[in-house]
Design an enzyme around this catalytic site. Structure first.
Site, PDB file in Angstrom:
ATOM      1  N   GLU A 154       0.859  -1.190   0.000  1.00 51.55           N
ATOM      2  CA  GLU A 154       0.000   0.000   0.000  1.00 51.55           C
ATOM      3  C   GLU A 154       0.889   1.233   0.000  1.00 51.55           C
ATOM      4  O   GLU A 154       1.817   1.356   0.816  1.00 51.55           O
ATOM      5  CB  GLU A 154      -0.921  -0.015   1.235  1.00 51.55           C
ATOM      6  CG  GLU A 154      -1.872   1.167   1.255  1.00 51.55           C
ATOM      7  CD  GLU A 154      -3.149   0.914   2.064  1.00 51.55           C
ATOM      8  OE1 GLU A 154      -3.446  -0.250   2.368  1.00 51.55           O
ATOM      9  OE2 GLU A 154      -3.842   1.896   2.374  1.00 51.55           O
ATOM     10  N   ARG A 155       0.609   2.142  -0.938  1.00 52.04           N
ATOM     11  CA  ARG A 155       1.417   3.363  -1.103  1.00 52.04           C
ATOM     12  C   ARG A 155       2.888   3.031  -1.352  1.00 52.04           C
ATOM     13  O   ARG A 155       3.777   3.775  -0.943  1.00 52.04           O
ATOM     14  CB  ARG A 155       1.276   4.294   0.097  1.00 52.04           C
ATOM     15  CG  ARG A 155      -0.155   4.581   0.523  1.00 52.04           C
ATOM     16  CD  ARG A 155      -1.015   5.048  -0.605  1.00 52.04           C
ATOM     17  NE  ARG A 155      -2.392   5.310  -0.155  1.00 52.04           N
ATOM     18  CZ  ARG A 155      -3.367   5.625  -1.003  1.00 52.04           C
ATOM     19  NH1 ARG A 155      -3.157   5.702  -2.311  1.00 52.04           N
ATOM     20  NH2 ARG A 155      -4.571   5.864  -0.551  1.00 52.04           N
ATOM     21  N   ASN A 197      -3.300  -1.536   7.720  1.00 57.49           N
ATOM     22  CA  ASN A 197      -4.620  -2.008   7.289  1.00 57.49           C
ATOM     23  C   ASN A 197      -4.491  -3.522   7.203  1.00 57.49           C
ATOM     24  O   ASN A 197      -3.958  -4.055   6.235  1.00 57.49           O
ATOM     25  CB  ASN A 197      -5.007  -1.427   5.926  1.00 57.49           C
ATOM     26  CG  ASN A 197      -5.286   0.068   6.004  1.00 57.49           C
ATOM     27  OD1 ASN A 197      -5.747   0.570   7.026  1.00 57.49           O
ATOM     28  ND2 ASN A 197      -5.002   0.774   4.922  1.00 57.49           N
ATOM     29  N   LYS A 276      -3.727   0.095  14.055  1.00 53.79           N
ATOM     30  CA  LYS A 276      -4.559   1.164  13.495  1.00 53.79           C
ATOM     31  C   LYS A 276      -5.994   0.769  13.817  1.00 53.79           C
ATOM     32  O   LYS A 276      -6.492  -0.238  13.303  1.00 53.79           O
ATOM     33  CB  LYS A 276      -4.335   1.246  11.980  1.00 53.79           C
ATOM     34  CG  LYS A 276      -5.285   2.163  11.229  1.00 53.79           C
ATOM     35  CD  LYS A 276      -4.906   2.222   9.739  1.00 53.79           C
ATOM     36  CE  LYS A 276      -5.856   3.100   8.944  1.00 53.79           C
ATOM     37  NZ  LYS A 276      -5.458   3.199   7.517  1.00 53.79           N
ATOM     38  N   GLU A 280     -10.315   4.693   9.138  1.00 56.64           N
ATOM     39  CA  GLU A 280     -10.470   4.298   7.739  1.00 56.64           C
ATOM     40  C   GLU A 280     -10.983   2.861   7.614  1.00 56.64           C
ATOM     41  O   GLU A 280     -10.489   2.078   6.807  1.00 56.64           O
ATOM     42  CB  GLU A 280      -9.157   4.496   6.981  1.00 56.64           C
ATOM     43  CG  GLU A 280      -8.708   5.957   6.991  1.00 56.64           C
ATOM     44  CD  GLU A 280      -7.424   6.236   6.218  1.00 56.64           C
ATOM     45  OE1 GLU A 280      -6.625   5.302   6.041  1.00 56.64           O
ATOM     46  OE2 GLU A 280      -7.238   7.388   5.793  1.00 56.64           O
ATOM     47  N   LYS A 354       1.041  11.027  13.616  1.00 54.98           N
ATOM     48  CA  LYS A 354       1.541  11.577  12.347  1.00 54.98           C
ATOM     49  C   LYS A 354       2.020  13.008  12.559  1.00 54.98           C
ATOM     50  O   LYS A 354       1.421  13.749  13.342  1.00 54.98           O
ATOM     51  CB  LYS A 354       0.451  11.567  11.278  1.00 54.98           C
ATOM     52  CG  LYS A 354       0.155  10.176  10.734  1.00 54.98           C
ATOM     53  CD  LYS A 354      -0.735  10.237   9.490  1.00 54.98           C
ATOM     54  CE  LYS A 354      -1.021   8.815   9.004  1.00 54.98           C
ATOM     55  NZ  LYS A 354      -1.798   8.782   7.752  1.00 54.98           N
ATOM     56  N   ASP A 359      -2.514  14.542   7.033  1.00 53.01           N
ATOM     57  CA  ASP A 359      -2.042  13.270   6.485  1.00 53.01           C
ATOM     58  C   ASP A 359      -0.769  13.421   5.657  1.00 53.01           C
ATOM     59  O   ASP A 359      -0.836  13.400   4.433  1.00 53.01           O
ATOM     60  CB  ASP A 359      -3.147  12.653   5.615  1.00 53.01           C
ATOM     61  CG  ASP A 359      -2.880  11.192   5.315  1.00 53.01           C
ATOM     62  OD1 ASP A 359      -1.875  10.660   5.804  1.00 53.01           O
ATOM     63  OD2 ASP A 359      -3.693  10.587   4.598  1.00 53.01           O
ATOM     64  N   GLU A 381       5.397  10.068  13.806  1.00 54.56           N
ATOM     65  CA  GLU A 381       5.327   9.197  12.618  1.00 54.56           C
ATOM     66  C   GLU A 381       5.554  10.026  11.359  1.00 54.56           C
ATOM     67  O   GLU A 381       4.868  11.024  11.120  1.00 54.56           O
ATOM     68  CB  GLU A 381       3.974   8.477  12.550  1.00 54.56           C
ATOM     69  CG  GLU A 381       3.857   7.562  11.330  1.00 54.56           C
ATOM     70  CD  GLU A 381       2.561   6.751  11.273  1.00 54.56           C
ATOM     71  OE1 GLU A 381       2.045   6.362  12.334  1.00 54.56           O
ATOM     72  OE2 GLU A 381       2.077   6.515  10.155  1.00 54.56           O
ATOM     73  N   GLU A 387       4.019   9.138  -0.772  1.00 51.08           N
ATOM     74  CA  GLU A 387       2.615   9.126  -1.198  1.00 51.08           C
ATOM     75  C   GLU A 387       2.173  10.479  -1.748  1.00 51.08           C
ATOM     76  O   GLU A 387       1.587  10.569  -2.821  1.00 51.08           O
ATOM     77  CB  GLU A 387       1.710   8.719  -0.021  1.00 51.08           C
ATOM     78  CG  GLU A 387       0.228   8.756  -0.377  1.00 51.08           C
ATOM     79  CD  GLU A 387      -0.674   8.295   0.763  1.00 51.08           C
ATOM     80  OE1 GLU A 387      -0.158   7.965   1.850  1.00 51.08           O
ATOM     81  OE2 GLU A 387      -1.904   8.262   0.555  1.00 51.08           O
ATOM     82  N   TRP A 546     -13.919  12.812   2.684  1.00 50.63           N
ATOM     83  CA  TRP A 546     -12.625  12.614   3.343  1.00 50.63           C
ATOM     84  C   TRP A 546     -12.169  13.764   4.234  1.00 50.63           C
ATOM     85  O   TRP A 546     -11.148  13.662   4.914  1.00 50.63           O
ATOM     86  CB  TRP A 546     -11.554  12.296   2.297  1.00 50.63           C
ATOM     87  CG  TRP A 546     -11.782  10.958   1.673  1.00 50.63           C
ATOM     88  CD1 TRP A 546     -12.446  10.704   0.497  1.00 50.63           C
ATOM     89  CD2 TRP A 546     -11.394   9.678   2.191  1.00 50.63           C
ATOM     90  NE1 TRP A 546     -12.484   9.352   0.249  1.00 50.63           N
ATOM     91  CE2 TRP A 546     -11.843   8.692   1.274  1.00 50.63           C
ATOM     92  CE3 TRP A 546     -10.701   9.267   3.331  1.00 50.63           C
ATOM     93  CZ2 TRP A 546     -11.629   7.327   1.478  1.00 50.63           C
ATOM     94  CZ3 TRP A 546     -10.490   7.900   3.523  1.00 50.63           C
ATOM     95  CH2 TRP A 546     -10.950   6.950   2.607  1.00 50.63           C
TER      96      TRP A 546
HETATM   97  O1  GCW Z   1      -2.166   8.493   4.031  1.00 47.41           O
HETATM   98  C1  GCW Z   1      -3.146   7.545   4.264  1.00 47.41           C
HETATM   99  C2  GCW Z   1      -3.010   6.568   3.154  1.00 47.41           C
HETATM  100  C3  GCW Z   1      -3.547   5.210   3.486  1.00 47.41           C
HETATM  101  C4  GCW Z   1      -2.939   4.754   4.810  1.00 47.41           C
HETATM  102  C5  GCW Z   1      -3.309   5.767   5.881  1.00 47.41           C
HETATM  103  C6  GCW Z   1      -2.709   5.431   7.244  1.00 47.41           C
HETATM  104  C7  GCW Z   1      -2.320   2.541   5.502  1.00 47.41           C
HETATM  105  O2  GCW Z   1      -3.627   7.093   2.015  1.00 47.41           O
HETATM  106  O3  GCW Z   1      -3.211   4.342   2.436  1.00 47.41           O
HETATM  107  O4  GCW Z   1      -3.335   3.456   5.158  1.00 47.41           O
HETATM  108  O5  GCW Z   1      -2.838   7.018   5.527  1.00 47.41           O
HETATM  109  O6  GCW Z   1      -1.745   6.076   7.600  1.00 47.41           O
HETATM  110  O7  GCW Z   1      -3.199   4.554   7.919  1.00 47.41           O
END
Ligand code: GCW
Length: 684
Positions: A154-155, A197, A276, A280, A354, A359, A381, A387, A546
């Site tokens: 992912e990413r 995820n 997590k 999401e 984060k 994000d 983080e 990304e 979002w």
């Molecule tokens: O930036 C977003 C991403 C998701 C990611 C999420 C996260 C792993 O688009 O792909 O999922 O953050 O940090 O959990």
């Protein structure tokens, strides 16, 4: 200009056959490899064996020797000392590196490698080196199964996973050991090997697949890197068949304890879990009317007998927001959920935050959570995988951005910085937080099975810099880059041609600001294509659930996050920032649209209007990319041809994409505002 003949021809530069050597080509070990090296310590320790192998490999390649400790070595590596980190003593020509553990000694060895000749020729010295953060983690968002939308990683922008292929752990994990070697050379010593995820297949890593996880742990262990797993909060139901995952349910608690016991029985040096939850679509404690402290403490209790740690992510927000509702602010979410829980988390929980409240954007404010939980172990983080910063097709050296975040002082000049907070030295830190050295740092890795590890060869610099900043967050990003160049582009004699060094600095040093200049302006963020997040789409997220909006209309743009008239987010900061951000007159330009909605004609502190700033930066950004390309092309044969070819291909795409960003952003704002560019440049 050095003599042409003095520089190594590309064919003479040693490149690993299967994958690029990154910052550890044999040539980078030339100085140490020419010496007489002795290693002492517990012979049965796997990592000490690694130190010995490293010394043998380097000396075999460069004509030195591995000798007895009393055979007058130039470099004595001794794993029997006390203290923290490692100690380096230079006395006359002789160097001694001593450490209490083989892993710390290994970090000392790579320190000597980094120093090159200077390690042996410098003045007498007696230095201690210890990492600023006790926990230095890389998170992989790797899936075991290829996810139908997100793929294998992912990413991920560097091919498949180094851990998994064909729906299982790879048979051959030699590349994982090579990865651990690269990480050890930067100081990283923990890796979480699967996506936060956690899908059905990946959840089973915790139970049925433990023997396979143990194989990965065994591949990382020789370089002192410990293994962590991302786990699903719903595992008691999905794996254990229980009717609930309620954190206060006795059967659920017993299930997690048994699961943890099994993990440590299989992998005695296992590190811990990453979670997590309620984010999401991932399951979490909210389903049972419990909060995140209840959830995190459930797992903390299970791993505590084994000395394990739980990294619990603070990335919790409503992703089913209504864009018509102006009162909900995604930026507020993490603080609103977590700050009230301060003091309730167990000592072996690290709340992983984060760097920004939204994000991983190219520019956003620093998360106020980092200043709001003095009685909680916090980790910062970061996102090494690009990304939102060009997906390893654009050059974007992120260390200056991370360094700004680490150095941000939430309580103003003279107060503690974020790097102090995550080291347990923030104001009001509880005794437990101070004693643990707090939560340290974590980042999402940018590595895959691509031959260059990171897709764009120059994106290796980000991984290297993350490791170095995790060890010492006060390092100067340009100096870190210089180290990376010195190792990665070392010629056979261990030296780098000055022109190569110069061009790499020209291409990389300011590349994050360049990227910022041709993408979303003034901290407003996003404006990327929905889903994959590459390329411009100004309104792509504007009417989605979002929570990432810019509110541009014919008059102005930006998100009003003030207490006076907006969402009140500024109130989550301590003084002075709560007031600095609140006031248009003091809010820094680069974050203006993050905090305020202003007319296009608003004059920035820089003296130009918002709309003119958009035009100016977007035109200038494309020019910077053209300059980077010209600089790179001037290298002409001075870097290995495979690196050169890949970088040229990526630079061409970066230019195409930067032009697209420029033209779409400029046109969008011209059409919205009707205000022409004062310089009359072409806007479509
Ligand atoms: O930036 C977003 C991403 C998701 C990611 C999420 C996260 C792993 O688009 O792909 O999922 O953050 O940090 O959990």
């Amino acid at each position: 200009m050095p003599d042409e003949k003095a520089s190594p021809a590309p064919s003479e530069i040693v490149v690993e056959p299967a994958w690029h050597a990154a910052w550890l080509p044999d040539a980078a070990l030339a100085a140490v490899g020419r010496r007489r090296v002795a290693v002492v310590g517990p012979a049965e320790d796997d990592v000490l064996v690694t130190v010995l192998r490293e010394a043998e490999r380097a000396t075999a390649a460069h004509g030195g020797d591995v000798v007895d400790p009393d055979g007058a070595p130039d470099l004595l590596l001794d794993a029997r000392a006390g203290g923290d980190g490692f100690r380096l003593v230079r006395d006359g020509g002789r160097l001694t590196v001593s450490a209490p553990t083989a892993t710390a000694l290994l970090h000392g060895w790579f320190h000597v490698v980094r120093l090159g000749e200077a390690a042996f020729t410098g003045p007498d010295a007696d230095e201690r080196h210890a990492p600023a953060f006790a926990l230095r983690v890389l998170d992989h968002w790797d899936n075991v199964d290829v996810h139908p939308v997100m793929g294998q990683v992912e990413r991920g922008y560097a091919g498949g996973s180094i851990f998994y292929a064909d729906g299982r752990v790879r048979d051959d994990l030699s590349r994982v050991t090579a990865y651990a070697r690269l990480l050890a050379a930067t100081g990283i010593d923990r890796v979480c090997i699967n996506n936060v995820n956690v899908h059905a297949r990946e959840a089973r890593l915790l139970t049925d697949d433990l023997p396979e996880v143990a194989r990965i742990a065994a591949a990382l262990r020789p370089y002192g890197v410990r293994t962590h797993l991302a786990v699903s909060f719903a595992a008691p139901m999905s794996l254990g068949g229980l009717p609930t995952s309620d954190p206060l349910d006795d059967d659920v608690r017993a299930w997690w304890r048994a699961a943890a016991d099994q993990v440590w029985a299989t992998i005695p040096d296992f590190g811990g879990f990453v979670v997590k939850a309620d984010s999401e679509g991932q399951p979490g404690p909210f389903a049972y009317g419990r909060d995140h402290a209840d959830g995190a403490n459930l797992l903390a209790d299970a791993v505590a007998p084994h000395g394990g740690v739980v990294h619990w992510r603070a990335f919790v927000y409503d992703h089913t927001q209504d864009w018509r509702d102006r009162s909900t602010d995604r930026a507020r979410a993490a603080y609103d959920h977590f700050a009230p829980l301060d003091g309730r988390f167990a000592d072996n929980v690290v709340v992983q935050v984060k760097h920004g409240p939204i994000d991983f954007q190219t520019r956003e404010a620093v998360s106020p959570v980092l200043a709001g939980m003095p009685a909680t172990r916090l980790a910062l983080e970061l996102q090494v995988t690009q990304e939102y910063t060009g997906q390893q097709r654009h050059v974007c050296y992120l260390a200056p951005w991370w360094s700004e975040n680490l150095g941000f002082r939430p309580w103003g000049e003279g107060g503690a910085a974020v790097r102090d907070v995550v080291a347990g030295r923030g104001p009001g830190a509880s005794a437990a937080v101070a004693a643990t050295g707090s939560g340290g740092i974590a980042a999402v890795s940018n590595v895959g099975d691509d031959v260059f590890w990171t897709g764009h060869p120059l994106a290796q610099a980000n991984l290297y810099a993350f490791g170095r900043l995790a060890w010492d967050p006060t390092l100067d990003p340009a100096a870190v880059l210089d180290e990376w160049i010195g190792l990665t582009f070392a010629g056979q004699d261990g030296a780098v041609e000055p022109r190569v060094r110069e061009v790499l600095h020209a291409v990389l040093d300011a590349s994050w600001r360049t990227y910022e200049s041709y993408t979303a302006p003034l901290g407003v963020g996003f404006m990327v294509r929905p889903g994959h997040h590459y390329g411009p789409d100004v309104d792509g997220y504007e009417y989605t659930p979002w929570g990432t909006y810019h509110f541009a209309d014919r008059d102005g743009i930006g998100v009003d996050r003030t207490r006076a008239t907006g969402t009140g987010f500024t109130g989550q900061y301590p003084a002075p920032w709560r007031d600095v951000y609140e006031d248009l007159a003091t809010c820094p330009d680069e974050l203006l649209l993050f905090f305020h909605h202003v007319p296009y004609t608003h004059v920035l502190r820089s003296g130009v209007t918002v709309v003119q700033h958009v035009y100016d930066t977007h035109f200038a950004g494309v020019e910077r990319v053209r300059e980077a390309i010209a600089a790179w092309e001037s290298l002409d044969g001075r870097v290995p041809s495979d690196v050169d070819a890949r970088v040229r291909e990526r630079l061409a795409e970066q230019l195409r994409s930067a032009v697209e960003w420029r033209d779409q952003l400029n046109t969008y704002f011209f059409r919205k505002s009707g205000i022409p560019d004062t310089h009359g440049r072409t806007i479509f």
